[in-house]
Scaffold this motif. Structure first.
Motif, mmCIF file in Angstrom:
data_model
loop_
_atom_site.group_PDB
_atom_site.id
_atom_site.type_symbol
_atom_site.label_atom_id
_atom_site.label_comp_id
_atom_site.label_asym_id
_atom_site.label_seq_id
_atom_site.Cartn_x
_atom_site.Cartn_y
_atom_site.Cartn_z
ATOM 1 N N TYR A 159 40.596 62.558 11.564
ATOM 2 C CA TYR A 159 39.937 63.141 12.727
ATOM 3 C C TYR A 159 39.949 62.172 13.915
ATOM 4 O O TYR A 159 39.819 60.954 13.760
ATOM 5 N N ALA A 160 40.048 62.726 15.111
ATOM 6 C CA ALA A 160 39.955 61.919 16.330
ATOM 7 C C ALA A 160 38.596 61.232 16.429
ATOM 8 O O ALA A 160 38.465 60.187 17.068
ATOM 9 N N GLU A 161 37.599 61.815 15.774
ATOM 10 C CA GLU A 161 36.243 61.269 15.828
ATOM 11 C C GLU A 161 36.146 59.872 15.223
ATOM 12 O O GLU A 161 35.214 59.116 15.538
ATOM 13 N N ILE A 162 37.082 59.510 14.363
ATOM 14 C CA ILE A 162 37.084 58.151 13.804
ATOM 15 C C ILE A 162 37.223 57.132 14.936
ATOM 16 O O ILE A 162 36.465 56.162 15.028
ATOM 17 N N GLY A 163 38.202 57.364 15.809
ATOM 18 C CA GLY A 163 38.425 56.455 16.931
ATOM 19 C C GLY A 163 37.259 56.426 17.888
ATOM 20 O O GLY A 163 36.909 55.357 18.423
ATOM 21 N N TYR A 164 36.633 57.577 18.113
ATOM 22 C CA TYR A 164 35.481 57.630 19.022
ATOM 23 C C TYR A 164 34.309 56.837 18.461
ATOM 24 O O TYR A 164 33.593 56.153 19.200
ATOM 25 N N ALA A 165 34.110 56.933 17.143
ATOM 26 C CA ALA A 165 33.018 56.191 16.508
ATOM 27 C C ALA A 165 33.260 54.684 16.597
ATOM 28 O O ALA A 165 32.345 53.914 16.916
ATOM 29 N N ILE A 166 34.491 54.279 16.340
ATOM 30 C CA ILE A 166 34.825 52.852 16.415
ATOM 31 C C ILE A 166 34.644 52.338 17.843
ATOM 32 O O ILE A 166 34.107 51.247 18.065
ATOM 33 N N ALA A 167 35.069 53.139 18.828
ATOM 34 C CA ALA A 167 34.938 52.731 20.229
ATOM 35 C C ALA A 167 33.478 52.552 20.628
ATOM 36 O O ALA A 167 33.160 51.748 21.507
ATOM 37 N N ALA A 220 30.589 64.968 25.066
ATOM 38 C CA ALA A 220 31.861 64.267 25.237
ATOM 39 C C ALA A 220 31.702 62.824 24.777
ATOM 40 O O ALA A 220 30.793 62.129 25.231
ATOM 41 N N ALA A 221 32.563 62.400 23.872
ATOM 42 C CA ALA A 221 32.577 60.992 23.489
ATOM 43 C C ALA A 221 32.984 60.157 24.699
ATOM 44 O O ALA A 221 33.689 60.633 25.587
ATOM 45 N N VAL A 222 32.525 58.920 24.739
ATOM 46 C CA VAL A 222 32.851 58.017 25.843
ATOM 47 C C VAL A 222 33.668 56.852 25.300
ATOM 48 O O VAL A 222 33.233 56.157 24.381
ATOM 49 N N VAL A 223 34.851 56.659 25.855
ATOM 50 C CA VAL A 223 35.719 55.556 25.461
ATOM 51 C C VAL A 223 36.125 54.792 26.720
ATOM 52 O O VAL A 223 36.664 55.387 27.663
ATOM 53 N N ASP A 224 35.832 53.507 26.743
ATOM 54 C CA ASP A 224 36.134 52.671 27.917
ATOM 55 C C ASP A 224 35.553 53.265 29.198
ATOM 56 O O ASP A 224 36.174 53.253 30.262
ATOM 57 N N GLY A 225 34.353 53.824 29.059
ATOM 58 C CA GLY A 225 33.657 54.379 30.215
ATOM 59 C C GLY A 225 34.118 55.759 30.640
ATOM 60 O O GLY A 225 33.593 56.302 31.619
ATOM 61 N N LYS A 226 35.053 56.356 29.906
ATOM 62 C CA LYS A 226 35.584 57.667 30.282
ATOM 63 C C LYS A 226 35.180 58.734 29.266
ATOM 64 O O LYS A 226 35.300 58.521 28.059
#
Length: 285
Positions: A159-167, A220-226
């Motif tokens: 799932y893409a959510e793995i990366g969002y959680a790590i971020a 919306a997940a936030v990654v690097d402020g986005k």
């Protein structure tokens, strides 16, 4: 079922895949759309997740992507749609090895995948949501909340959510990886995890009949402020841009007329999940 798991048993899926492989040897080379018109059939790679592409109680292939594919390819002059079930991780390799002609699984469009395939413009956009226990006792509404509460988070394989959680700062080794959202619901209900992260659509659908769990409001997940807003589309081989362009032409007509939403609505999509995003925008993410 999950977009990243098999819908059938291994034998059934293998039989379908084998049929696709043997069929590809008889496919003439040349223009992709002309080839599909000539053979009269388009083979769709699906991954078996409600509501994207699955087998219903009557044993029929359905889901938002196969139903949309039937309409679009009929208008492109290809009358027969043949879904081919595989696990999610095998969709792009299977496409590029000609086991099927198109990936029809509501696949998120992102930079990594865009390096391997070409995408149609997305038919939908999607936010994340959590499955939590009734009343949301730990007040979890974002990945940052999970970090704050030191909650135990689970999500699905690939799932893409793995990366969002790590971020957000959740150590990868602490993320519980489960088969799909059904397993996630069971884990939350039993107390094995505090939260399961998935798409807003799949979480709200899976908790409908639960007395012990609920879905949070989409975010919306936030990654690097986005803020991350994902979009799902059909994937084509890089050599088949003509087919992708013809497909896009029909999708744009359907968006403009409202027909696209009428097809997706029975599968739980809302008007808020219709989108004007393009594949080009999402490929830059």
């Amino acid at each position: 079922m999950s977009r990243r798991t098999l819908l059938f048993g291994t034998a059934a899926a293998g039989a379908l895949t084998a049929a696709g492989v043997s069929g590809c040897s008889r496919v003439p080379s040349g223009d992709a759309l002309a080839r599909l018109k000539s053979q009269g059939t388009v083979r769709l790679g699906i991954a078996g997740e409600v509501p994207y592409g699955y087998v219903d109680e009557q044993g029929e292939f359905t889901g938002e992507a196969p139903e949309l594919a039937r309409v679009v390819f009929k208008r492109l002059g290809v009358d027969r749609v043949q879904p081919v079930a595989t696990d999610f991780a095998s969709l792009i390799p299977g496409l590029n090895s000609q086991q099927f002609d198109v990936v029809s699984a509501g696949m998120y469009i992102n930079k990594e995948r865009c390096a391997q395939v070409v995408f149609s413009d997305p038919e939908y956009q999607m936010l994340d949501s959590f499955i939590v226990r009734k009343g949301n006792p730990k007040n979890l509404h974002s990945y940052e909340d999970v970090v704050r509460a030191k909650a135990k988070l689970a999500t699905g394989t690939g799932y893409a959510e793995i990366g969002y959680a790590i971020a957000a700062g959740i150590p990868e080794k602490e993320i519980v990886i489960l088969q799909d959202q059904v397993a996630g619901l069971n884990a939350v209900e039993s107390g094995r995890v505090d939260v399961f992260a998935g798409t807003a659509l799949t979480t709200r659908e899976v908790v409908r009949k639960s007395r012990r769990a609920e879905a949070t409001k989409p975010f919306a997940a936030v990654v690097d402020g986005k803020r991350q807003i994902d979009g799902g589309g059909f994937a084509f081989r890089p050599t088949d841009t003509d087919l992708r362009d013809a497909f896009n032409t029909e999708i744009h007509k359907m968006k403009k007329s409202g027909e696209l939403f009428r097809i997706l609505k029975p599968f739980g999509f809302t008007e808020a999940e219709m989108t004007t995003l393009t594949a080009e925008e999402l490929c830059r993410k």
